[in-house]
Design a protein around this motif. Sequence first.
Motif, mmCIF file in Angstrom:
data_model
loop_
_atom_site.group_PDB
_atom_site.id
_atom_site.type_symbol
_atom_site.label_atom_id
_atom_site.label_comp_id
_atom_site.label_asym_id
_atom_site.label_seq_id
_atom_site.Cartn_x
_atom_site.Cartn_y
_atom_site.Cartn_z
ATOM 1 N N ALA A 144 30.658 -9.696 22.592
ATOM 2 C CA ALA A 144 30.438 -8.929 21.358
ATOM 3 C C ALA A 144 30.550 -9.838 20.149
ATOM 4 O O ALA A 144 29.715 -9.809 19.246
ATOM 5 C CB ALA A 144 31.438 -7.787 21.264
ATOM 6 N N ILE A 186 27.557 -10.785 17.416
ATOM 7 C CA ILE A 186 27.611 -10.503 15.969
ATOM 8 C C ILE A 186 27.355 -11.785 15.182
ATOM 9 O O ILE A 186 26.624 -11.804 14.202
ATOM 10 C CB ILE A 186 28.977 -9.904 15.571
ATOM 11 C CG1 ILE A 186 29.187 -8.569 16.271
ATOM 12 C CG2 ILE A 186 29.071 -9.732 14.077
ATOM 13 C CD1 ILE A 186 30.618 -8.094 16.240
ATOM 14 N N TYR A 199 20.535 2.372 23.048
ATOM 15 C CA TYR A 199 21.510 1.584 22.296
ATOM 16 C C TYR A 199 20.776 0.719 21.300
ATOM 17 O O TYR A 199 19.551 0.566 21.345
ATOM 18 C CB TYR A 199 22.316 0.698 23.250
ATOM 19 C CG TYR A 199 21.443 -0.200 24.100
ATOM 20 C CD1 TYR A 199 20.860 0.267 25.280
ATOM 21 C CD2 TYR A 199 21.196 -1.514 23.732
ATOM 22 C CE1 TYR A 199 20.049 -0.541 26.048
ATOM 23 C CE2 TYR A 199 20.374 -2.340 24.498
ATOM 24 C CZ TYR A 199 19.813 -1.844 25.664
ATOM 25 O OH TYR A 199 19.006 -2.651 26.429
ATOM 26 N N GLN A 200 21.564 0.110 20.410
ATOM 27 C CA GLN A 200 21.003 -0.775 19.400
ATOM 28 C C GLN A 200 21.365 -2.215 19.754
ATOM 29 O O GLN A 200 22.519 -2.513 20.043
ATOM 30 C CB GLN A 200 21.596 -0.404 18.038
ATOM 31 C CG GLN A 200 20.977 -1.090 16.862
ATOM 32 C CD GLN A 200 21.711 -0.737 15.577
ATOM 33 O OE1 GLN A 200 22.930 -0.809 15.531
ATOM 34 N NE2 GLN A 200 20.984 -0.343 14.564
ATOM 35 N N VAL A 234 30.828 -1.753 25.866
ATOM 36 C CA VAL A 234 30.477 -1.846 24.454
ATOM 37 C C VAL A 234 30.140 -3.297 24.137
ATOM 38 O O VAL A 234 31.002 -4.160 24.178
ATOM 39 C CB VAL A 234 31.647 -1.379 23.563
ATOM 40 C CG1 VAL A 234 31.246 -1.456 22.100
ATOM 41 C CG2 VAL A 234 32.058 0.025 23.936
ATOM 42 N N HIS A 235 28.880 -3.543 23.829
ATOM 43 C CA HIS A 235 28.442 -4.903 23.539
ATOM 44 C C HIS A 235 28.069 -5.021 22.080
ATOM 45 O O HIS A 235 26.910 -5.078 21.713
ATOM 46 C CB HIS A 235 27.263 -5.282 24.442
ATOM 47 C CG HIS A 235 27.589 -5.168 25.898
ATOM 48 N ND1 HIS A 235 28.357 -6.090 26.557
ATOM 49 C CD2 HIS A 235 27.296 -4.205 26.806
ATOM 50 C CE1 HIS A 235 28.500 -5.729 27.821
ATOM 51 N NE2 HIS A 235 27.876 -4.582 27.999
ATOM 52 N N GLY A 236 29.077 -5.028 21.248
ATOM 53 C CA GLY A 236 28.847 -5.026 19.806
ATOM 54 C C GLY A 236 30.108 -4.490 19.160
ATOM 55 O O GLY A 236 31.128 -4.333 19.829
ATOM 56 N N ASP A 237 30.042 -4.170 17.869
ATOM 57 C CA ASP A 237 31.282 -3.696 17.249
ATOM 58 C C ASP A 237 31.332 -2.175 17.135
ATOM 59 O O ASP A 237 32.212 -1.633 16.498
ATOM 60 C CB ASP A 237 31.461 -4.347 15.870
ATOM 61 C CG ASP A 237 30.198 -4.245 15.034
ATOM 62 O OD1 ASP A 237 30.205 -4.637 13.862
ATOM 63 O OD2 ASP A 237 29.168 -3.785 15.576
ATOM 64 N N PHE A 267 31.204 1.523 19.312
ATOM 65 C CA PHE A 267 31.061 2.330 20.527
ATOM 66 C C PHE A 267 29.884 3.297 20.381
ATOM 67 O O PHE A 267 29.171 3.578 21.339
ATOM 68 C CB PHE A 267 32.357 3.108 20.803
ATOM 69 C CG PHE A 267 32.249 4.089 21.928
ATOM 70 C CD1 PHE A 267 32.375 5.458 21.703
ATOM 71 C CD2 PHE A 267 32.007 3.666 23.221
ATOM 72 C CE1 PHE A 267 32.273 6.365 22.745
ATOM 73 C CE2 PHE A 267 31.898 4.574 24.270
ATOM 74 C CZ PHE A 267 32.031 5.925 24.023
ATOM 75 N N ASN A 286 26.554 0.673 20.425
ATOM 76 C CA ASN A 286 26.397 -0.489 21.303
ATOM 77 C C ASN A 286 26.923 -0.281 22.712
ATOM 78 O O ASN A 286 27.305 -1.231 23.392
ATOM 79 C CB ASN A 286 27.106 -1.717 20.686
ATOM 80 C CG ASN A 286 26.606 -2.027 19.285
ATOM 81 O OD1 ASN A 286 27.386 -2.119 18.350
ATOM 82 N ND2 ASN A 286 25.302 -2.159 19.152
#
Lengths: 256, 417, 159
Positions: free
Chosen positions: A34, A38, A147-148, C33-36, C38, C41
Motif C-alpha cells: 500500500a 501511494i 475497486y480504484q 486493502v491495497h491502498g489507504d 478500505f 481499495n
Amino acid sequence: MSCSRRDFLKDAVSGAAATVLPLSAFVFLTTDEAKAAIAEAKVRWAFLVDTTKCVGCGLCVTACKNENEIPYDAPVTRTWVERYVVTTDGRTLADSPDGGRDGFTTGTIRDEEIDPENVAKAFFVPKLCNQCDNPACVQVCPVGATYQTHDGVVLIDREWCIGCGYCIMACPYGVRFFHPEHKVADKCNFCYHRITKGMQPACVDSCAFGARRIANLRDPDDPVTQIITTERVAVLKDEYGTKPHVFYIGLDASVR
Amino acid sequence: MSQEAIVHGVEWTAKELFVYPNEFIYWSIQIVMYPYMTGLVAGAFVLSSLYHVFGQKDLKEIAQFSLVFSLALLPVAALPLLLHLQQPLRAMEPLLTPHFTSAIAAFGIVFTAYGLIVVSEIWFVYREYFVHQLEVLKGAPGFWNAQRRIAYKVLTVGARDVSEEAIAVDHKAAKILAGIGIPVACFLHGYAGFIFGSVKANALWMSPLMPVIFIMSAVVSGIALCMLTYIVIMEWQAFRKRRQGGAEAAGDIKGAEKEIISKATRYLLGFLIAAISLELLDLIFRGYTAMKSWDILRTVMYGKDFINIFVLQYTLGNLVPFVLLILPGLTIRRTVVALLLVLFGVFMMRWNVVIGGQAFSLSFAGYMHYHIPVIPHSFETFKEGVLGALTVIATPFVLFWLINKFVPSLRRDIGEV
Amino acid sequence: MKRHVLHPLWVAIGLVGLIFLARLFVVPDDFGVHGDSFTYNYHRLSNVQEWRDFPVKYQGRDSCVECHEDNVRTQRRGPHKRIQCENCHGPSGPSGNHPDEEEYLPLNKERALCMRCHASLEYPDAARSDLPSIHDRRHKRRRECVECHNPHDPREDVE
C-alpha cells in the motif's frame, strides 16, 4: 442465579473475542504494498471531451466494442455518444440510438422528423466512465469486486463479482451494465490495458477530430492536463459528490 | 444471438423517450420479493417477541406459531437473492470478503446472526418437548419412528436435563434471545431499507426515511401474515373438529381466537399508521422542496404509476383495511379480508419502491416500463418472472409444514413460557 | 449453572469457525486493502495485472505503415489524414494476428460507414456542418461511395 449469569457473560465475551480477533484480518493486509503504491502515484488518469469537435460519427463506440470485446449487437456499451437538438421553440430532444454505435445518419429523433429550420443548436456529447475520485459504485460493492487503482482507474474483478447489480444502480451516470457473456458487471476502464503500455484508449485513437483525449493530471507537462487546468471545463452531475474525472469543453446546460 | 448472451434486463424493459443506453430494469421482481420476505421474517419475530419479552399473555398461541413460522420464512428470504444473482455460485462471498461499506455486505452477517437467534430461541422453547419425545418414542416400532428418534436426539444437542431448574433456565434464555432478537430483526429489515435509501443516484430511493419506512411496513406485513395463517389453520382445525365432535369443540377454539385477533390487530394498526405517516411525509417533502428530480418523479407518481401507488397501495392496501379493522363488531371474515389487503398493500409498497425507482431514467428525460415475464422461455425469464415469484411465496409454507413435524407450533400444551 | 444453555453458543461459534476455515481455502491470498482506503481499495491484487494483460486489438497506424506505406502516404496527404486505418479496416490485433493469422482484414466498404460523417444533418454551428455532406436519398442511391471516391484520399476520383 448470579453465579450462572457471570459464567454466562464470561463465556459470551470470550466467544465474541474469539470471533472479533480474526475479523481484524479483513482489513489492511499488505501495508508495504500500500505504501509503495501511494508513493508511486505519479499518475492520475483523466479524460477531456471536446463537444465542439464531436461530429457524431460513432467510430469511437465501434472501436471500444471491438477493443474491449463487448458484443457488437448487444444493447450495452462502455462508451456512447448522445445527440442533443434544441429547437427554436425551446424543446430539447436527445437520443443515442444503440449508443451512437452506427453514427447519426438521419435527422429524425424517435420518429419525429426535425426541420433544420427549427434547430436553434445541436451537438454531440460522448460519455464514458468518469473514473471518479469518490466512486459510489465502489462504495456499494458487497464483496470488493470493484475497486480504484492507485492511478485512479476503477476496475472490476470478473472472477469475484457476484452479479448483484448494486454498483450499476449506484452509478449516477449510467456507465455500468451486465456483460451479456461474462455475466458480471462491466464498464469503461480507460482501456487500462492500453494506457499502462503507453498507448491511448481505443476511442481516443479512433476519433479523427480530437474530441476525445486522455490526460495524466500528475504530469504538468501533459498538454491535455494544461487545458484542463487553465481553460474552462465542466463535469457531469457534480452534485453527487463523486468527483468525476472526465472533463468537458462546451458542455451545454441542456445536457443530461 | 445465443440464448445465453442476452443482456440482463432487456427482455422485460421497454424504454420511452431519452434513456441512457446501458439503463435497463436490472432489479426486477426478485428484488421486490426480497424485502417483502425479510419484512415478513422481521414482523413474525416481533410478534412472537411481544409475548416472550413483553408478556402479552393473549398472544401466547400466535406467538408460538409466529416464532416457528419466522424460521420457515428465513431461508426463503435468501431465495430471491439466489435467483437474482448473475453469479449465484458466488453467493457466499459477502460472508467471506464482506466489504462493510456496502449495505448488502451486512446481509451475510445479520442474516446469519438472526438465523442463529431464531433457531436458538426455538431450541430453548422446545427442548423439553424434544427430550420428552425421546422418552415417548423409546422402543417404538417402525422405520419412521426410529428416524424421528434420531432427529430428536440430534435436536437435543446432548442437553437432556429436564429438571425444574433446567427448564427455568430455558425460559430465561428464550426470553433474553427474544429480547436481543427484536433489534436484530429490525436491523435485518432496516438495512434492507438502507440498501435503497442510501443510493444517492436514484432520486426516488434516496431518503433517510427509507430504513424506517421499511421496518414499519415490514412489521405490518409480518403481523398480518402470522394472523392470517393462524386464522386459516385454526379455522381448518375447528372445521375438522366440528365434523367429528360437534359445535362445542368448535366454539372453544373460536372464542379464544377473538381476543388474540383483536390484540394483534391493535399492534398492526399502530405500525400501519406509522408506516403511512412516514410515506406521506416523504411525498410531501419531495413535492415541497421540488428538487431537480421532482418533475420526472411527479409524472411517474401522479401519472404513470398513479394506480399502483394511490389506488392499489394507499387505498386498497392501507386505507380500506384500516377502516375495516377499526369499525366496531370485528368478525373473523372481515379480519381476513383486511389482512389480505394489508399484505397486498405492503407488496405494492415494495413494488412501487423497487420498480418505481427504475421507472424513470437517470437522464430525468425518459421512462422505463416493466413487463414482467409471465410464460418463461428461458431459465432467466423463469427466475425473474411470475413463476419465480410464486415459487418464493409458496416455499415458506412448504418449509413450515416440514418444520412443524418436529417442532409442533400449534399445540397449546407445549412451549409454556 | 446449567451449562446446556451455552450449547447454541457453541454451535454459533462453530459456524463462524467454519466460515473462517472456508475463507482460508476459497479467498485468494492477495485479497485485502491495497491502498489507504478500505472503501475504495479493497480487492484482489492480482486482478490489476490481469487487466494490464488484456489483449490489445487496435495496433495503430504506425504499425500499418511498415507494409502499407503507399496507402498511408496517400491518406496523409488528404482530408482523411487523421482517420485511423483500423476505423475502416478493422483492428489488426492482437499482436501477430495480422498478417500472420489473418491475411486479409475485413474491410468495410459500405455506404453506411461514410454516412457516419457525411450524412447531412444541417445543424447550425456544429463541427458536423464543417464536413462536406450529402442527403442520402439525393446522391447516387444504392451505390457504394468507394465506387467513385478513393477513401484514402477522397479528392481523387476512382473512375
